[in-house]
Scaffold this motif. Structure first.
Motif, PDB file in Angstrom:
ATOM      1  N   THR A 192     115.666 104.440 -30.498  1.00  0.00           N
ATOM      2  CA  THR A 192     116.536 105.143 -29.382  1.00  0.00           C
ATOM      3  C   THR A 192     118.187 105.077 -29.609  1.00  0.00           C
ATOM      4  O   THR A 192     118.741 105.555 -28.796  1.00  0.00           O
ATOM      5  CB  THR A 192     116.038 104.868 -28.008  1.00  0.00           C
ATOM      6  N   HIS A 193     118.246 103.897 -30.480  1.00  0.00           N
ATOM      7  CA  HIS A 193     119.840 103.659 -30.541  1.00  0.00           C
ATOM      8  C   HIS A 193     120.629 104.949 -31.351  1.00  0.00           C
ATOM      9  O   HIS A 193     120.116 105.586 -32.392  1.00  0.00           O
ATOM     10  CB  HIS A 193     119.916 102.566 -31.877  1.00  0.00           C
ATOM     11  N   THR A 207     110.559 108.732 -25.611  1.00  0.00           N
ATOM     12  CA  THR A 207     109.834 107.692 -25.013  1.00  0.00           C
ATOM     13  C   THR A 207     108.433 108.361 -24.391  1.00  0.00           C
ATOM     14  O   THR A 207     107.435 107.692 -24.540  1.00  0.00           O
ATOM     15  CB  THR A 207     110.550 107.042 -23.824  1.00  0.00           C
ATOM     16  N   ARG A 208     108.531 109.467 -23.819  1.00  0.00           N
ATOM     17  CA  ARG A 208     107.499 110.175 -23.017  1.00  0.00           C
ATOM     18  C   ARG A 208     106.450 110.490 -24.373  1.00  0.00           C
ATOM     19  O   ARG A 208     105.240 110.711 -24.054  1.00  0.00           O
ATOM     20  CB  ARG A 208     107.879 111.220 -22.197  1.00  0.00           C
ATOM     21  N   LYS A 209     106.949 110.977 -25.469  1.00  0.00           N
ATOM     22  CA  LYS A 209     106.063 111.431 -26.388  1.00  0.00           C
ATOM     23  C   LYS A 209     105.287 110.048 -26.942  1.00  0.00           C
ATOM     24  O   LYS A 209     104.052 110.222 -27.401  1.00  0.00           O
ATOM     25  CB  LYS A 209     106.919 112.051 -27.593  1.00  0.00           C
ATOM     26  N   VAL A 210     105.981 109.075 -27.188  1.00  0.00           N
ATOM     27  CA  VAL A 210     105.470 107.987 -27.695  1.00  0.00           C
ATOM     28  C   VAL A 210     104.281 107.577 -26.492  1.00  0.00           C
ATOM     29  O   VAL A 210     103.190 107.167 -26.896  1.00  0.00           O
ATOM     30  CB  VAL A 210     106.463 106.681 -27.913  1.00  0.00           C
ATOM     31  N   ALA A 211     104.786 107.592 -25.420  1.00  0.00           N
ATOM     32  CA  ALA A 211     103.618 107.227 -24.221  1.00  0.00           C
ATOM     33  C   ALA A 211     102.408 108.200 -24.484  1.00  0.00           C
ATOM     34  O   ALA A 211     101.303 107.452 -24.152  1.00  0.00           O
ATOM     35  CB  ALA A 211     104.381 107.410 -22.812  1.00  0.00           C
ATOM     36  N   SER A 222     112.392 102.479 -18.912  1.00  0.00           N
ATOM     37  CA  SER A 222     112.163 104.015 -18.917  1.00  0.00           C
ATOM     38  C   SER A 222     110.750 103.882 -19.746  1.00  0.00           C
ATOM     39  O   SER A 222     109.772 105.149 -19.336  1.00  0.00           O
ATOM     40  CB  SER A 222     113.099 104.833 -19.699  1.00  0.00           C
ATOM     41  N   PHE A 223     110.317 103.287 -20.763  1.00  0.00           N
ATOM     42  CA  PHE A 223     109.150 103.169 -21.324  1.00  0.00           C
ATOM     43  C   PHE A 223     107.986 102.774 -20.445  1.00  0.00           C
ATOM     44  O   PHE A 223     107.091 103.268 -20.560  1.00  0.00           O
ATOM     45  CB  PHE A 223     109.195 102.281 -22.505  1.00  0.00           C
ATOM     46  N   ALA A 260     107.154 105.774 -18.031  1.00  0.00           N
ATOM     47  CA  ALA A 260     106.636 106.903 -18.783  1.00  0.00           C
ATOM     48  C   ALA A 260     105.058 106.238 -19.099  1.00  0.00           C
ATOM     49  O   ALA A 260     104.261 107.353 -18.946  1.00  0.00           O
ATOM     50  CB  ALA A 260     107.322 107.000 -20.165  1.00  0.00           C
ATOM     51  N   LEU A 261     105.069 104.952 -19.559  1.00  0.00           N
ATOM     52  CA  LEU A 261     103.566 104.573 -19.613  1.00  0.00           C
ATOM     53  C   LEU A 261     102.689 104.777 -18.590  1.00  0.00           C
ATOM     54  O   LEU A 261     101.646 104.896 -18.721  1.00  0.00           O
ATOM     55  CB  LEU A 261     103.663 103.225 -20.444  1.00  0.00           C
ATOM     56  N   ALA A 262     103.434 104.352 -17.525  1.00  0.00           N
ATOM     57  CA  ALA A 262     102.701 103.977 -16.168  1.00  0.00           C
ATOM     58  C   ALA A 262     102.290 105.422 -15.541  1.00  0.00           C
ATOM     59  O   ALA A 262     101.298 105.645 -15.205  1.00  0.00           O
ATOM     60  CB  ALA A 262     103.431 103.367 -15.135  1.00  0.00           C
TER      61      ALA A 262
END
Length: 625
Positions: free
Chosen positions: A371-372, A383-387, A434-435, A438-440
């Motif tokens: 994300t940097h 982040t949402r796509k990874v979740a 944020s991760f 998104a995961l929750a």
């Protein structure tokens, strides 16, 4: 769980754009009137505010929706100000501690400088006296003893002079550093005061402060005249309006009602304000509205007659519709009969390890998540796509998800100028919160159980127990230890090999440490805490060694002088310690005293000090410190 879905009004219904603009103007003016009404300290009664919405040509239902929308915005501002105040409080306390440490260092430096100056003067006098004695001595034995003593005194004076220079530099630099720290503290305290003021009552600028300030620099912000800026200002102040949903009502809203069509799409009926109604038109209809995401959730909410809050938002293209619903979520119990999926979040990736019900790893994955350098929206999307990928794996193998319960807010607030830039970049770009959200959210939507565990020593346990045993990376091994902790497996320290424990490093190397003694009655994490301290000390020494090997310079070829072992000779050396080759001895030619810049040469197995480079091409020379 609150969810919001959006769609864009079709081009066929764009003919209502002007009418939506008029409604937006009336609703936004109502919000500002309500804010002024409450700021004046007036009591919120129907008899008091009826004249406001009557004059604006709005109904009572629309006026109440405007107040609910304003209350939501003010609560959001207040909560954000509380978070900012808490963060700034940590930073102020950290800055005060830094100032105290700097002031203490300055006082110690001044005290040490005075003592070292006295010591240096004393050594200089003793050296002068000894040099006079050497010149006056006639016996070689007496002269040799005096030369040896002179070497020791020169060595001590060199050390004292070096310390004296260091303290003098500190005394020169620390006051300026203190001044800068105090300036930063004043700035942080001012920001903290402003944040605390915004908590109650919250301050709001309709149209954003940044756009308001642009009127003072029109050309720099792309405006040709103040009239053009004012048009943009009015546009920003009337860019959205909302109607709050009501339960047990057709369409879930009194003003904007969604109706399901036979073809699966929606019609949206919007009631007009009394001032805009005609004898033939009391509402407008937006037809064939479709939602790419959340269609089934909206249909279910309509069937349950849940409240649907509808917000209209205007951007540079056209009007958009946001529909907010409260989606019920079923509680899922943690069941590890089929295993678990452990997650270890890192600065640039997410490590996953699938574990069976006996705690053994089955498969592991590493999903890149850098994300940097990304904007906040891009980072959130990634982040949402990874979740989603994680939830897809958990759904495929029918296992719960286990993650660490981490909080980096305090660590981010404590970043200082002395912090490593690499660590600061990693910590600042690591969007764990944020991760986590998104995961929750993904787990709740897909009915997947999410359990969070204490992160204490999970990386160290994975590195020590599982990385070498199962051929895993240190990150996937950490994910394995996270999953095993949720399943309640043992975390005892492994048996040592010849009393030693081998810990692999991230770069492929390893360090070997002694196994901490086990103390009965202590917590199982106690030896891990001891091992963690030793591991960090070994890493620091390893980094220092690598830094020296890169930064040290050599006059000619040969091994790095900084890496040579330090041994004391039988007699005192010119600099106290002589860097020797293994199994070699050092001899000094004629008892000469080498000085700074002289060259130390090693030829075959004899080392000697000379003032000029050696003529033998097979010899190697190093600058005397």
């Amino acid at each position: 769980m609150i969810r919001t879905f959006e769609t864009r009004i079709s081009a066929a219904d764009d003919r209502h754009a002007d009418l939506l603009g008029k409604i937006a103007e009336k609703m936004c003016v109502a919000e500002r009137k309500i804010h002024a009404f409450l700021a004046a300290g007036k009591e919120w009664k129907a008899d008091e505010y009826r004249q406001i919405y009557t004059k604006l040509g709005l109904s009572a239902v629309m006026f109440r929706s405007a107040k609910d929308s304003l209350d939501s915005r003010l609560r959001s501002i207040s909560e954000l100000a509380k978070v900012q105040a808490a963060d700034l409080t940590l930073r102020v306390d950290q800055k005060k501690k830094q100032i105290e440490d700097k002031a203490e260092s300055l006082a110690k430096a001044r005290a040490s400088l005075a003592g070292l100056q006295i010591k240096l003067d004393d050594l200089s006098c003793r050296i002068s006296d000894l040099q006079a004695n050497i010149e006056a001595a006639s016996k070689p034995s007496v002269k040799a003893k005096a030369v040896a003593k002179l070497k020791v005194l020169l060595d001590k004076r060199s050390i004292v002079a070096e310390k004296l220079t260091g303290f003098a530099n500190d005394i020169e630099q620390i006051p300026f550093s203190l001044h800068q720290h105090r300036r930063k503290l004043a700035s942080l305290e001012y920001q903290l005061h402003r944040a605390e003021v915004r908590v109650e009552p919250p301050h709001i600028c309709f149209g954003t402060k940044s756009l308001f300030r642009q009127q003072f620099e029109l050309e720099a912000n792309g405006f040709k005249s103040h009239t053009e800026w004012k048009s943009a200002w009015k546009q920003a102040r009337t860019s959205s309006f909302a109607f709050v949903g009501v339960a047990n009502m057709t369409g879930g809203n009194e003003v904007a009602r969604l109706k399901l069509r036979k073809d699966g799409l929606f019609n949206l009926e919007l009631r007009l304000p009394p001032s805009l109604r005609t004898s033939n038109h009391s509402f407008i209809t937006f037809r064939k509205i479709s939602f790419n995401h959340g269609h089934d959730a909206i249909v279910a909410a309509l069937a349950r007659q849940q409240p649907l809050t509808v917000r209209f938002v205007r951007d540079d293209t056209s009007w958009k519709v946001h529909v907010t619903i409260e989606q019920p979520t079923a509680s899922v119990k943690f069941d590890d009969n089929r295993g678990c999926l452990g997650i270890d979040l890192n600065a640039d990736s997410v490590a996953l390890t699938l574990v069976d019900r006996f705690g053994n790893p089955i498969r592991s994955w590493t999903i890149p998540m850098v994300t940097h350098g990304l904007s906040s929206d891009q980072a959130l999307d990634l982040t949402r796509k990874v979740a989603k990928q994680i939830i897809d794996l958990a759904t495929k193998y029918h296992v719960p998800v286990v993650a660490e319960d981490l909080d980096f807010a305090t660590k981010k607030a404590q970043l200082t100028s002395d912090t490593s830039p690499r660590y600061a970049r990693m910590l600042s770009s690591l969007g764990y919160s944020s991760f986590q959200r998104a995961l929750a959210s993904a787990c709740a939507r897909n009915t997947v159980c999410l359990r969070q565990v204490n992160p204490a020593f999970t990386s160290l346990i994975g590195r020590t127990k599982f990385a070498r045993r199962y051929g895993l990376s240190v990150h996937t091994a950490a994910a394995l230890s996270i999953a095993r902790r949720a399943m309640g497996f043992s975390e005892r320290m492994p048996k040592p090999i010849e009393g030693k424990i081998i810990l692999p490093l991230d770069d492929g190397g390893h360090v070997t440490l002694s196994r901490p003694a086990r103390i009965e009655g202590r917590h199982v994490w106690s030896p891990w805490r001891t091992l963690n301290v030793r591991y960090k000390a070994a890493l620091a020494a390893h980094r220092r060694t690598r830094h020296k090997s890169r930064s040290s310079g050599m006059v000619s070829g040969g091994p790095n002088p900084e890496e040579l072992p330090l041994r004391r000779t039988n007699g005192p050396s010119p600099v106290g310690l002589v860097r020797m080759f293994p199994d070699e001895t050092a001899k000094f030619r004629g008892g000469a005293i080498p000085g700074p810049g002289d060259i130390y040469h090693s030829h075959q197995k004899i080392g000697h000090w000379v003032g000029q480079p050696h003529d033998n091409p097979n010899s190697r020379g190093y600058v005397c410190p």
